[in-house]
Design a protein around this motif. Structure first.
Motif, PDB file in Angstrom:
ATOM      1  N   VAL A  20       0.894  -1.170   0.000  1.00 28.41           N
ATOM      2  CA  VAL A  20       0.000   0.000   0.000  1.00 28.41           C
ATOM      3  C   VAL A  20       0.919   1.202   0.000  1.00 28.41           C
ATOM      4  O   VAL A  20       1.535   1.531   1.016  1.00 28.41           O
ATOM      5  CB  VAL A  20      -0.888   0.038   1.263  1.00 28.41           C
ATOM      6  CG1 VAL A  20      -1.823   1.245   1.233  1.00 28.41           C
ATOM      7  CG2 VAL A  20      -1.669  -1.247   1.426  1.00 28.41           C
TER       8      VAL A  20
ATOM      9  N   GLN B   6      11.486   6.338  -3.591  1.00 30.83           N
ATOM     10  CA  GLN B   6      11.692   6.282  -2.127  1.00 30.83           C
ATOM     11  C   GLN B   6      11.181   4.985  -1.536  1.00 30.83           C
ATOM     12  O   GLN B   6      11.787   4.405  -0.636  1.00 30.83           O
ATOM     13  CB  GLN B   6      10.959   7.466  -1.448  1.00 30.83           C
ATOM     14  CG  GLN B   6      10.954   7.386   0.075  1.00 30.83           C
ATOM     15  CD  GLN B   6       9.919   8.296   0.745  1.00 30.83           C
ATOM     16  OE1 GLN B   6       9.379   9.210   0.118  1.00 30.83           O
ATOM     17  NE2 GLN B   6       9.648   8.069   2.010  1.00 30.83           N
TER      18      GLN B   6
ATOM     19  N   GLY C  68      -1.713   1.400  -5.291  1.00 29.95           N
ATOM     20  CA  GLY C  68      -0.820   2.544  -5.280  1.00 29.95           C
ATOM     21  C   GLY C  68      -0.975   3.367  -6.531  1.00 29.95           C
ATOM     22  O   GLY C  68      -1.616   2.956  -7.495  1.00 29.95           O
TER      23      GLY C  68
ATOM     24  N   TYR D 150      -4.589  -4.138   4.891  1.00 34.93           N
ATOM     25  CA  TYR D 150      -3.835  -4.302   6.147  1.00 34.93           C
ATOM     26  C   TYR D 150      -4.478  -5.424   6.970  1.00 34.93           C
ATOM     27  O   TYR D 150      -3.796  -6.225   7.604  1.00 34.93           O
ATOM     28  CB  TYR D 150      -3.848  -3.008   6.972  1.00 34.93           C
ATOM     29  CG  TYR D 150      -3.116  -1.832   6.333  1.00 34.93           C
ATOM     30  CD1 TYR D 150      -1.790  -1.946   5.930  1.00 34.93           C
ATOM     31  CD2 TYR D 150      -3.748  -0.602   6.156  1.00 34.93           C
ATOM     32  CE1 TYR D 150      -1.116  -0.864   5.351  1.00 34.93           C
ATOM     33  CE2 TYR D 150      -3.088   0.478   5.583  1.00 34.93           C
ATOM     34  CZ  TYR D 150      -1.772   0.340   5.174  1.00 34.93           C
ATOM     35  OH  TYR D 150      -1.108   1.403   4.611  1.00 34.93           O
TER      36      TYR D 150
ATOM     37  N   GLY E 202       6.873   6.806   8.346  1.00 40.82           N
ATOM     38  CA  GLY E 202       6.077   5.699   7.810  1.00 40.82           C
ATOM     39  C   GLY E 202       4.899   5.459   8.740  1.00 40.82           C
ATOM     40  O   GLY E 202       5.060   5.319   9.963  1.00 40.82           O
TER      41      GLY E 202
ATOM     42  N   TYR F 110       0.028   0.847  10.718  1.00 40.33           N
ATOM     43  CA  TYR F 110      -1.337   0.398  10.449  1.00 40.33           C
ATOM     44  C   TYR F 110      -1.332  -1.122  10.264  1.00 40.33           C
ATOM     45  O   TYR F 110      -2.216  -1.830  10.767  1.00 40.33           O
ATOM     46  CB  TYR F 110      -1.897   1.058   9.185  1.00 40.33           C
ATOM     47  CG  TYR F 110      -2.017   2.564   9.255  1.00 40.33           C
ATOM     48  CD1 TYR F 110      -2.336   3.204  10.450  1.00 40.33           C
ATOM     49  CD2 TYR F 110      -1.830   3.354   8.132  1.00 40.33           C
ATOM     50  CE1 TYR F 110      -2.456   4.587  10.507  1.00 40.33           C
ATOM     51  CE2 TYR F 110      -1.950   4.737   8.184  1.00 40.33           C
ATOM     52  CZ  TYR F 110      -2.260   5.349   9.373  1.00 40.33           C
ATOM     53  OH  TYR F 110      -2.374   6.715   9.430  1.00 40.33           O
TER      54      TYR F 110
END
Ligand code: ADP
Ligand code: GLC
Length: 508
Positions: free
Chosen positions: A332, A338, A362, A398, A414, A419
């Motif tokens: 996700v 990065q 994404g 998640y 982050g 999560y």
């Protein structure tokens, strides 16, 4: 809390919410909460591009018990269409090329005061706060965010809301960086905190914009706003703010080194040496609770994780994956360099060959979007990809996944890994920034030491081994879900920083 003794003949503070104590005469004792203006370019209530929006929604709420915290945000179309009544309380004058604008005041549904900049020519458009619908930076971003910085300086110094001024400005990232500079150039010593959420985004503009933005020529130098021949909003914020924070202790150390410092490591080392740089980890808000989250197909908890299976099957169905009892990996993420998206793509073949499945959501760089779509086509039933942004999908991923892949090359804090932990999905992550500070290797996730495919694959293999031992998997899941993730500790660290910044400003 600060107590003010007012003597006869001295001005009564004009701040709203002053609490009068039943005081003894002749001096009146007034106790009032410090007022904080939290300046941000996104807030999850109305508009967000990433974690900054979530932090901007959560941190002021965690602090509001102690302070009179108010938000300042540009009046983007998405803000004005959702916030409800906004009363225009002042006009802020034009300054050099920066247009005049209205200062509106509204409130969130739970009563947080939000100042909104009313300037349709700058903010009334579709798209994200920073880029148009093609992902290209708005060409007038310098003016849009100089307007934000200038308004923050005006409100702080009492030239905005006639009934309120800020004791302290809390700025976030480059879009609000100029606020502390405008105050400094006016000789106004109001304490300012700048929180760096991501040093890689710096707000760099051509030097020929200086006069348009009201930046004095003599500020265009190494001890000022100049950065390799460009004007840098972020450097302005770092250079002129009283105190700098970033969103994890490890990242606070990393950014003082050339590998992570994005060219600003020298200045940040100076801040650290002067005791003006702190790392404060983000928290996650209470909506992240798998026993009550309305987005989930089936609730569950650390004590009883059975509900995860129904969520996993729902993810499989939504992402076109085959029914399976094998491990489910989730990604996700913003699809940018990065985040190590290329590493996740390279690891996919091995994961699939070991019986694993991968669901990805994404959006971002077109090359990553295309590579992911082609990966899904090559592995039907095993890799499912959605290009886009969907909060409900993210939450169900998640909840349903066993592992979250997060091979970020750098990660200031982050939120995704926290999560995932909270929802019983074990993060497999590069040991950097906030990932290093929130994941305990082999306890509530897996860490690998350098962002290479080999090291990442080693960690994935350890995850797969754990998946094969249901007792180890359960133990790690519980540890992840029970890890304290709230905002309380971080909020008290911000309070300490606010106190120090005020003391330093008072002594200056
Ligand atoms: P960053 O701010 O660098 O993107 P964070 O981990 O701090 O990284 O925050 C990312 C947030 O955005 C998380 O809440 C994550 O769940 C969310 N997110 C990222 N991509 C998506 C997506 N495509 N759909 C839904 N939520 C997403
Ligand atoms: C930035 C960082 C991310 C952090 C977020 C909120 O987007 O990339 O690591 O969690 O800001 O602070």
């Amino acid at each position: 809390m600060e107590s003010f003794q007012l003597e006869a003949g001295k001005a009564f503070p004009t701040h709203a919410h002053a609490e009068l104590q039943s005081g003894s005469q002749p001096s009146i004792s007034v106790k009032r909460r410090q007022s904080i203006l939290f300046v941000t370019s996104e807030i999850a209530d109305y508009i967000k591009a990433g974690g900054l929006g979530e932090v901007s929604a959560a941190l002021p709420r965690a602090l509001r018990h102690h302070y009179d915290v108010r938000i300042l945000i540009p009046g983007y179309r998405q803000v004005l269409s959702q916030i409800g009544d906004v009363e225009e309380i002042a006009r802020l004058p034009a300054s050099f090329g920066i247009p005049a604008c209205g200062l509106g005041r509204g409130t969130t549904q739970d009563g947080l005061t939000v100042y909104v900049l009313l300037c349709p020519e700058l903010y009334d458009r579709d798209g994200s706060p920073y880029v148009d619908s093609f992902g290209v930076d708005w060409s007038d971003n310098d003016v849009r965010f100089a307007r934000l910085g200038l308004a923050a300086a005006d409100i702080a110094s009492g030239a905005g809301d006639p009934l309120w001024r800020a004791d302290l400005l809390h700025l976030n990232d480059w879009p609000s960086g100029l606020a502390s500079a405008y105050l400094a150039w006016r000789g106004q010593h109001i304490p300012t905190i700048l929180t760096i959420h991501n040093l890689a985004y710096q707000g760099l503009f051509d030097r020929n914009r200086l006069s348009y933005l009201g930046i004095p020529d003599n500020a265009f130098q190494i001890n000022g706003v100049e950065f390799y021949g460009k004007l840098s909003f972020l450097k302005a914020g770092i250079f002129y703010s009283s105190h700098i924070t970033t969103v994890s202790s490890t990242y606070a150390r990393e950014i003082t080194r050339p590998e992570f410092g994005c060219g600003l490591d020298g200045l940040l080392r100076t801040c650290a040496d002067e005791g003006r740089l702190d790392g404060i980890i983000n928290g996650i808000d209470e909506s992240w609770d798998p026993s009550t989250d309305p987005y989930l197909v089936s609730p569950f908890s650390a004590e009883n994780c059975r509900g995860k299976r129904a969520n996993a099957n729902n993810v499989r169905e939504n992402f076109g994956l085959a029914l399976s009892t094998g491990p489910l990996f989730a990604v996700v993420s913003r699809l940018v360099h990065q985040k190590g998206v290329d590493l996740a793509i390279s690891a996919a073949e091995t994961i699939v060959s070991q019986g694993g499945q991968i669901a990805v959501i994404g959006q971002g760089e077109p090359r990553f979007e295309a590579e992911l779509q082609s990966l899904a086509q090559r592995h039907p039933g095993s890799v499912g990809v959605k290009i886009g942004y969907d909060e409900g999908d993210a939450r169900r991923m998640y909840a349903g996944s066993d592992f979250l892949l997060m091979p970020s090359r750098f990660e200031p804090c982050g939120l995704s890994q926290m999560y995932a932990q909270r929802f019983g999905s074990l993060p497999i992550a590069h040991k950097t920034g906030g990932l290093a500070d929130t994941i305990e290797d082999g306890v509530n996730g897996f860490l690998f030491g350098e962002p290479s495919l080999n090291r990442f694959m080693d960690a994935i293999r350890r995850g797969l081994d754990t998946f094969r031992s249901s007792s180890r998997l359960t133990t790690m899941r519980r540890a992840a879900m029970n890890r304290p993730h709230g905002w309380d500790r971080s909020a008290s660290r911000y309070q300490e920083v606010y106190d120090r910044a005020r003391q330093a400003a008072a002594a200056a």
